[in-house]
Design a protein around this motif. Structure first.
Motif, PDB file in Angstrom:
ATOM      1  N   ASP A   1     -28.161 -52.143  10.749  1.00  0.00           N
ATOM      2  CA  ASP A   1     -28.636 -53.121   9.774  1.00  0.00           C
ATOM      3  C   ASP A   1     -29.869 -52.606   9.041  1.00  0.00           C
ATOM      4  O   ASP A   1     -30.041 -52.857   7.838  1.00  0.00           O
ATOM      5  N   ALA A   2     -30.737 -51.898   9.748  1.00  0.00           N
ATOM      6  CA  ALA A   2     -31.931 -51.350   9.105  1.00  0.00           C
ATOM      7  C   ALA A   2     -31.553 -50.272   8.082  1.00  0.00           C
ATOM      8  O   ALA A   2     -32.121 -50.216   6.987  1.00  0.00           O
TER       9      ALA A   2
ATOM     10  N   LYS B   1     -28.734 -50.126   6.473  1.00  0.00           N
ATOM     11  CA  LYS B   1     -28.152 -50.882   5.360  1.00  0.00           C
ATOM     12  C   LYS B   1     -29.252 -51.499   4.511  1.00  0.00           C
ATOM     13  O   LYS B   1     -29.184 -51.464   3.269  1.00  0.00           O
ATOM     14  N   GLU B   2     -30.254 -52.064   5.159  1.00  0.00           N
ATOM     15  CA  GLU B   2     -31.345 -52.719   4.441  1.00  0.00           C
ATOM     16  C   GLU B   2     -32.067 -51.746   3.518  1.00  0.00           C
ATOM     17  O   GLU B   2     -32.370 -52.068   2.355  1.00  0.00           O
TER      18      GLU B   2
ATOM     19  N   THR C   1     -38.752 -50.210  -0.368  1.00  0.00           N
ATOM     20  CA  THR C   1     -39.166 -49.417   0.781  1.00  0.00           C
ATOM     21  C   THR C   1     -40.212 -48.384   0.380  1.00  0.00           C
ATOM     22  O   THR C   1     -40.309 -47.998  -0.792  1.00  0.00           O
TER      23      THR C   1
ATOM     24  N   TRP D   1     -42.353 -51.022   4.197  1.00  0.00           N
ATOM     25  CA  TRP D   1     -42.064 -51.598   2.893  1.00  0.00           C
ATOM     26  C   TRP D   1     -43.335 -51.765   2.078  1.00  0.00           C
ATOM     27  O   TRP D   1     -44.423 -51.943   2.632  1.00  0.00           O
TER      28      TRP D   1
ATOM     29  N   HIS E   1     -26.591 -62.434   0.365  1.00  0.00           N
ATOM     30  CA  HIS E   1     -27.823 -62.060   1.058  1.00  0.00           C
ATOM     31  C   HIS E   1     -27.661 -62.209   2.568  1.00  0.00           C
ATOM     32  O   HIS E   1     -28.115 -61.382   3.341  1.00  0.00           O
TER      33      HIS E   1
ATOM     34  N   ASP F   1     -36.069 -59.558   3.286  1.00  0.00           N
ATOM     35  CA  ASP F   1     -35.159 -59.530   4.437  1.00  0.00           C
ATOM     36  C   ASP F   1     -33.722 -59.220   4.002  1.00  0.00           C
ATOM     37  O   ASP F   1     -32.849 -60.084   3.996  1.00  0.00           O
ATOM     38  N   LEU F   2     -33.495 -57.963   3.703  1.00  0.00           N
ATOM     39  CA  LEU F   2     -32.221 -57.534   3.128  1.00  0.00           C
ATOM     40  C   LEU F   2     -31.221 -57.066   4.173  1.00  0.00           C
ATOM     41  O   LEU F   2     -30.133 -56.604   3.825  1.00  0.00           O
ATOM     42  N   ASP F   3     -31.552 -57.209   5.458  1.00  0.00           N
ATOM     43  CA  ASP F   3     -30.690 -56.654   6.504  1.00  0.00           C
ATOM     44  C   ASP F   3     -29.410 -57.453   6.715  1.00  0.00           C
ATOM     45  O   ASP F   3     -28.477 -56.963   7.355  1.00  0.00           O
TER      46      ASP F   3
END
Length: 301
Positions: free
Chosen positions: A63-64, A66-67, A84, A101, A185, A205-207
Protein backbone atom coordinates in the motif's frame (compact mmCIF):
# COMPACT_ATOMS: atom_id res chain seq x y z
CA UNK A 1 15.54 -5.06 15.90
CA UNK A 2 15.24 -7.19 12.80
CA UNK A 3 13.12 -5.94 9.92
CA UNK A 4 10.30 -8.46 10.13
CA UNK A 5 6.66 -8.31 9.18
CA UNK A 6 5.87 -8.38 12.91
CA UNK A 7 6.64 -5.24 14.92
CA UNK A 8 6.32 -4.19 18.56
CA UNK A 9 3.05 -2.69 19.85
CA UNK A 10 2.03 0.30 17.79
CA UNK A 11 2.37 3.12 20.31
CA UNK A 12 3.66 6.68 20.34
CA UNK A 13 6.84 5.50 22.03
CA UNK A 14 7.62 2.62 19.67
CA UNK A 15 6.79 4.56 16.51
CA UNK A 16 8.94 7.47 17.64
CA UNK A 17 11.88 5.07 17.92
CA UNK A 18 11.15 3.84 14.39
CA UNK A 19 10.93 7.44 13.20
CA UNK A 20 14.38 8.21 14.60
CA UNK A 21 15.94 5.30 12.72
CA UNK A 22 14.07 6.09 9.51
CA UNK A 23 15.15 9.74 9.61
CA UNK A 24 18.76 8.66 10.15
CA UNK A 25 18.53 6.47 7.05
CA UNK A 26 17.47 9.37 4.81
CA UNK A 27 19.36 12.23 6.46
CA UNK A 28 16.39 14.07 8.00
CA UNK A 29 16.40 15.72 11.43
CA UNK A 30 13.85 14.09 13.79
CA UNK A 31 14.42 16.62 16.59
CA UNK A 32 11.18 18.00 18.02
CA UNK A 33 9.06 15.73 15.82
CA UNK A 34 5.40 15.94 16.85
CA UNK A 35 2.92 13.07 16.69
CA UNK A 36 -0.12 14.29 14.74
CA UNK A 37 -2.16 11.10 14.55
CA UNK A 38 -1.92 7.49 15.67
CA UNK A 39 -4.30 5.38 13.63
CA UNK A 40 -3.73 3.22 10.59
CA UNK A 41 -0.36 5.01 10.47
CA UNK A 42 1.59 7.04 12.97
CA UNK A 43 1.85 10.49 11.39
CA UNK A 44 4.62 12.82 12.55
CA UNK A 45 5.37 16.44 11.73
CA UNK A 46 9.09 17.16 11.63
CA UNK A 47 10.62 20.54 12.45
CA UNK A 48 11.50 20.84 8.77
CA UNK A 49 8.42 21.05 6.49
CA UNK A 50 8.11 17.26 6.29
CA UNK A 51 5.44 14.76 7.30
CA UNK A 52 6.51 11.20 8.15
CA UNK A 53 4.11 8.26 8.05
CA UNK A 54 4.94 5.03 9.87
CA UNK A 55 2.84 1.99 8.89
CA UNK A 56 2.07 -0.73 11.42
CA UNK A 57 3.99 -3.61 9.81
CA UNK A 58 5.59 -4.57 6.52
CA UNK A 59 2.19 -5.96 5.54
CA UNK A 60 1.52 -2.31 4.63
CA UNK A 61 4.47 -2.14 2.21
CA UNK A 62 2.47 -2.71 -0.97
CA UNK A 63 0.00 0.00 0.00
CA UNK A 64 2.87 2.38 0.74
CA UNK A 65 4.45 1.69 -2.68
CA UNK A 66 1.06 2.29 -4.29
CA UNK A 67 0.64 5.50 -2.30
CA UNK A 68 3.96 6.85 -3.51
CA UNK A 69 3.11 5.93 -7.11
CA UNK A 70 -0.36 7.50 -6.86
CA UNK A 71 1.14 10.73 -5.53
CA UNK A 72 3.45 10.85 -8.54
CA UNK A 73 0.55 10.33 -10.94
CA UNK A 74 -1.65 12.97 -9.29
CA UNK A 75 1.26 15.43 -9.39
CA UNK A 76 1.62 14.99 -13.14
CA UNK A 77 -2.12 15.63 -13.51
CA UNK A 78 -1.98 18.77 -11.36
CA UNK A 79 -4.50 17.31 -8.93
CA UNK A 80 -4.32 18.89 -5.44
CA UNK A 81 -2.89 16.10 -3.30
CA UNK A 82 0.09 15.55 -1.03
CA UNK A 83 3.50 15.09 -2.63
CA UNK A 84 6.31 12.77 -1.62
CA UNK A 85 9.87 13.81 -0.92
CA UNK A 86 12.37 12.85 -3.62
CA UNK A 87 13.67 9.79 -1.81
CA UNK A 88 13.89 6.09 -2.55
CA UNK A 89 10.83 5.04 -0.59
CA UNK A 90 9.06 3.43 1.15
CA UNK A 91 11.64 2.39 3.75
CA UNK A 92 11.42 -0.77 5.85
CA UNK A 93 12.55 -0.03 9.42
CA UNK A 94 11.89 -2.05 12.59
CA UNK A 95 9.43 -4.27 10.79
CA UNK A 96 7.44 -1.20 9.77
CA UNK A 97 6.99 0.92 6.65
CA UNK A 98 8.04 4.57 6.56
CA UNK A 99 7.32 7.24 3.96
CA UNK A 100 8.12 10.97 3.88
CA UNK A 101 5.95 13.73 2.45
CA UNK A 102 6.03 17.44 1.84
CA UNK A 103 4.20 19.35 4.56
CA UNK A 104 1.48 21.45 2.95
CA UNK A 105 0.61 23.52 6.03
CA UNK A 106 1.62 24.06 9.64
CA UNK A 107 -1.74 22.98 11.03
CA UNK A 108 -4.61 20.64 10.22
CA UNK A 109 -7.17 23.06 8.78
CA UNK A 110 -9.76 20.62 7.46
CA UNK A 111 -11.77 21.30 4.33
CA UNK A 112 -15.55 21.48 4.21
CA UNK A 113 -17.82 18.67 2.96
CA UNK A 114 -18.54 20.80 -0.13
CA UNK A 115 -14.81 21.05 -0.88
CA UNK A 116 -14.49 17.29 -0.44
CA UNK A 117 -17.38 16.80 -2.87
CA UNK A 118 -15.68 18.99 -5.45
CA UNK A 119 -12.41 17.07 -5.16
CA UNK A 120 -14.18 13.73 -5.50
CA UNK A 121 -16.18 14.93 -8.50
CA UNK A 122 -12.88 15.66 -10.26
CA UNK A 123 -11.07 12.55 -9.05
CA UNK A 124 -13.90 10.30 -10.22
CA UNK A 125 -13.54 11.56 -13.79
CA UNK A 126 -9.85 10.61 -13.94
CA UNK A 127 -8.44 7.44 -15.48
CA UNK A 128 -5.33 5.98 -13.92
CA UNK A 129 -2.53 5.01 -16.30
CA UNK A 130 -2.22 1.27 -16.88
CA UNK A 131 1.27 1.27 -15.40
CA UNK A 132 -0.08 2.37 -12.03
CA UNK A 133 -1.87 -0.98 -11.67
CA UNK A 134 -4.42 0.11 -9.12
CA UNK A 135 -5.93 -2.93 -7.42
CA UNK A 136 -9.65 -3.63 -7.22
CA UNK A 137 -11.28 -2.51 -3.99
CA UNK A 138 -11.24 -5.18 -1.29
CA UNK A 139 -13.68 -3.80 1.29
CA UNK A 140 -12.95 -6.38 3.99
CA UNK A 141 -9.25 -6.92 3.34
CA UNK A 142 -8.06 -6.14 6.88
CA UNK A 143 -11.23 -6.63 8.91
CA UNK A 144 -10.84 -10.34 9.66
CA UNK A 145 -7.22 -9.93 10.75
CA UNK A 146 -8.13 -6.99 12.97
CA UNK A 147 -10.63 -9.19 14.79
CA UNK A 148 -8.70 -12.46 14.90
CA UNK A 149 -5.36 -10.84 15.69
CA UNK A 150 -6.62 -8.66 18.53
CA UNK A 151 -6.65 -10.42 21.90
CA UNK A 152 -8.24 -7.34 23.49
CA UNK A 153 -11.68 -8.54 22.37
CA UNK A 154 -13.67 -10.77 24.67
CA UNK A 155 -14.50 -14.16 23.11
CA UNK A 156 -18.15 -13.10 22.90
CA UNK A 157 -17.37 -9.86 21.10
CA UNK A 158 -14.94 -11.57 18.73
CA UNK A 159 -17.57 -14.18 17.86
CA UNK A 160 -20.19 -11.49 17.30
CA UNK A 161 -17.87 -9.47 15.05
CA UNK A 162 -16.95 -12.54 12.97
CA UNK A 163 -20.66 -13.31 12.48
CA UNK A 164 -21.40 -9.69 11.58
CA UNK A 165 -18.52 -9.69 9.12
CA UNK A 166 -19.96 -12.74 7.37
CA UNK A 167 -23.37 -11.04 7.11
CA UNK A 168 -21.84 -7.89 5.67
CA UNK A 169 -19.77 -9.79 3.12
CA UNK A 170 -22.97 -11.38 1.87
CA UNK A 171 -24.85 -8.09 1.80
CA UNK A 172 -22.05 -6.29 -0.03
CA UNK A 173 -21.78 -9.04 -2.65
CA UNK A 174 -25.47 -8.55 -3.48
CA UNK A 175 -25.22 -4.78 -4.05
CA UNK A 176 -25.96 -3.29 -7.45
CA UNK A 177 -24.07 -0.02 -7.83
CA UNK A 178 -25.54 2.87 -9.76
CA UNK A 179 -22.46 4.97 -10.53
CA UNK A 180 -19.73 3.95 -12.99
CA UNK A 181 -16.81 2.21 -11.34
CA UNK A 182 -13.27 3.54 -11.55
CA UNK A 183 -10.63 5.35 -9.52
CA UNK A 184 -11.57 5.89 -5.87
CA UNK A 185 -9.73 7.31 -2.89
CA UNK A 186 -10.92 4.54 -0.57
CA UNK A 187 -11.19 6.56 2.66
CA UNK A 188 -12.78 9.81 1.55
CA UNK A 189 -13.88 12.12 4.35
CA UNK A 190 -13.11 15.67 5.43
CA UNK A 191 -10.52 14.17 7.78
CA UNK A 192 -8.41 13.39 4.72
CA UNK A 193 -8.63 16.82 3.11
CA UNK A 194 -6.79 19.81 4.58
CA UNK A 195 -6.17 23.28 3.21
CA UNK A 196 -2.63 24.05 2.14
CA UNK A 197 -0.80 27.29 2.88
CA UNK A 198 -2.76 29.07 0.14
CA UNK A 199 -6.11 27.74 1.41
CA UNK A 200 -6.50 25.15 -1.36
CA UNK A 201 -8.17 21.88 -0.28
CA UNK A 202 -5.65 19.08 -0.68
CA UNK A 203 -6.23 15.32 -0.59
CA UNK A 204 -4.26 13.20 1.93
CA UNK A 205 -3.79 9.50 2.73
CA UNK A 206 -3.49 7.99 -0.72
CA UNK A 207 -2.80 4.40 0.37
CA UNK A 208 -6.44 3.32 -0.10
CA UNK A 209 -6.58 4.21 -3.81
CA UNK A 210 -8.25 1.48 -5.80
CA UNK A 211 -10.62 0.73 -8.65
CA UNK A 212 -14.14 0.30 -7.36
CA UNK A 213 -17.64 1.73 -6.89
CA UNK A 214 -17.72 5.51 -6.55
CA UNK A 215 -20.42 5.13 -3.88
CA UNK A 216 -17.65 3.85 -1.59
CA UNK A 217 -16.13 7.35 -1.55
CA UNK A 218 -19.47 9.04 -0.87
CA UNK A 219 -20.95 6.95 1.91
CA UNK A 220 -18.69 8.10 4.76
CA UNK A 221 -19.87 11.69 4.47
CA UNK A 222 -23.46 10.42 4.37
CA UNK A 223 -23.22 8.36 7.56
CA UNK A 224 -21.20 11.08 9.28
CA UNK A 225 -24.31 13.23 8.77
CA UNK A 226 -27.17 10.74 9.00
CA UNK A 227 -25.94 8.37 11.72
CA UNK A 228 -23.41 10.26 13.80
CA UNK A 229 -24.41 13.91 13.47
CA UNK A 230 -20.84 14.97 12.65
CA UNK A 231 -22.09 17.04 9.69
CA UNK A 232 -25.13 19.28 9.54
CA UNK A 233 -27.94 18.90 7.02
CA UNK A 234 -26.66 22.03 5.28
CA UNK A 235 -23.14 20.64 5.03
CA UNK A 236 -24.39 17.36 3.62
CA UNK A 237 -26.59 19.14 1.10
CA UNK A 238 -23.58 21.20 -0.01
CA UNK A 239 -21.57 17.99 -0.39
CA UNK A 240 -24.19 16.34 -2.61
CA UNK A 241 -24.58 19.48 -4.71
CA UNK A 242 -20.82 19.76 -5.19
CA UNK A 243 -20.52 16.12 -6.21
CA UNK A 244 -23.79 15.86 -8.14
CA UNK A 245 -25.20 12.71 -6.55
CA UNK A 246 -26.82 11.83 -3.21
CA UNK A 247 -25.74 8.34 -2.16
CA UNK A 248 -28.49 8.26 0.48
CA UNK A 249 -31.05 8.04 -2.33
CA UNK A 250 -29.37 4.93 -3.75
CA UNK A 251 -31.10 1.66 -2.70
CA UNK A 252 -27.87 0.11 -1.45
CA UNK A 253 -27.01 2.97 0.90
CA UNK A 254 -28.08 1.22 4.09
CA UNK A 255 -25.95 -1.88 3.43
CA UNK A 256 -22.90 0.11 2.35
CA UNK A 257 -23.29 2.37 5.37
CA UNK A 258 -23.36 -0.71 7.61
CA UNK A 259 -20.15 -1.94 6.01
CA UNK A 260 -18.30 1.34 6.50
CA UNK A 261 -19.59 1.64 10.07
CA UNK A 262 -18.37 -1.87 10.89
CA UNK A 263 -14.94 -1.14 9.44
CA UNK A 264 -14.74 2.00 11.59
CA UNK A 265 -15.20 -0.22 14.66
CA UNK A 266 -12.57 -2.79 13.69
CA UNK A 267 -10.14 -0.05 12.69
CA UNK A 268 -10.41 1.70 16.06
CA UNK A 269 -10.09 -1.62 17.89
CA UNK A 270 -6.40 -1.65 16.93
CA UNK A 271 -5.83 1.12 19.49
CA UNK A 272 -7.97 -0.35 22.25
CA UNK A 273 -5.19 -2.35 23.90
CA UNK A 274 -3.00 0.72 24.46
CA UNK A 275 -5.55 3.53 24.84
CA UNK A 276 -8.39 3.33 27.38
CA UNK A 277 -10.30 6.17 25.71
CA UNK A 278 -10.27 4.25 22.44
CA UNK A 279 -11.19 1.05 24.30
CA UNK A 280 -14.24 2.71 25.86
CA UNK A 281 -15.29 4.00 22.45
CA UNK A 282 -14.95 0.54 20.87
CA UNK A 283 -17.03 -1.04 23.66
CA UNK A 284 -19.73 1.57 23.08
CA UNK A 285 -19.69 0.98 19.33
CA UNK A 286 -19.91 -2.80 19.67
CA UNK A 287 -22.89 -2.42 22.02
CA UNK A 288 -24.56 -0.24 19.40
CA UNK A 289 -23.93 -2.84 16.70
CA UNK A 290 -25.39 -5.56 18.92
CA UNK A 291 -28.49 -3.62 19.96
CA UNK A 292 -28.97 -1.27 17.00
CA UNK A 293 -28.75 1.63 19.44
CA UNK A 294 -28.52 5.22 18.25
CA UNK A 295 -25.06 6.19 17.01
CA UNK A 296 -25.37 9.84 17.99
CA UNK A 297 -22.89 9.45 20.85
CA UNK A 298 -20.06 8.01 18.72
CA UNK A 299 -16.96 10.18 18.95
CA UNK A 300 -14.90 10.95 15.81
CA UNK A 301 -11.35 9.62 15.63
Amino acid sequence: MSERSHASPFTAESTQATLLRACTRVGLDPSNARLVRLGENAVYRLASPVIARIGRTTAYADDARKEVAVAGWLATEGFPSVRTLSLDQPLIVDGRVATFWESISEEENYASPAELGTLLATLHTMEAPAGLRLPPLEPFARAEHRIAGNDWFSPEDASFLHERLAELREGYAALSFGLPQGVIHGDASVGNVIRDRTGRPTLLDLDGFALGPREWDLVLTAIYYERFGWHTAGEYDAFTQAYGFDVMRWPGYRVLGDVREFLMVTWLSQQAGQDERAAAEVRKRIRALRTNADRGDWEPY
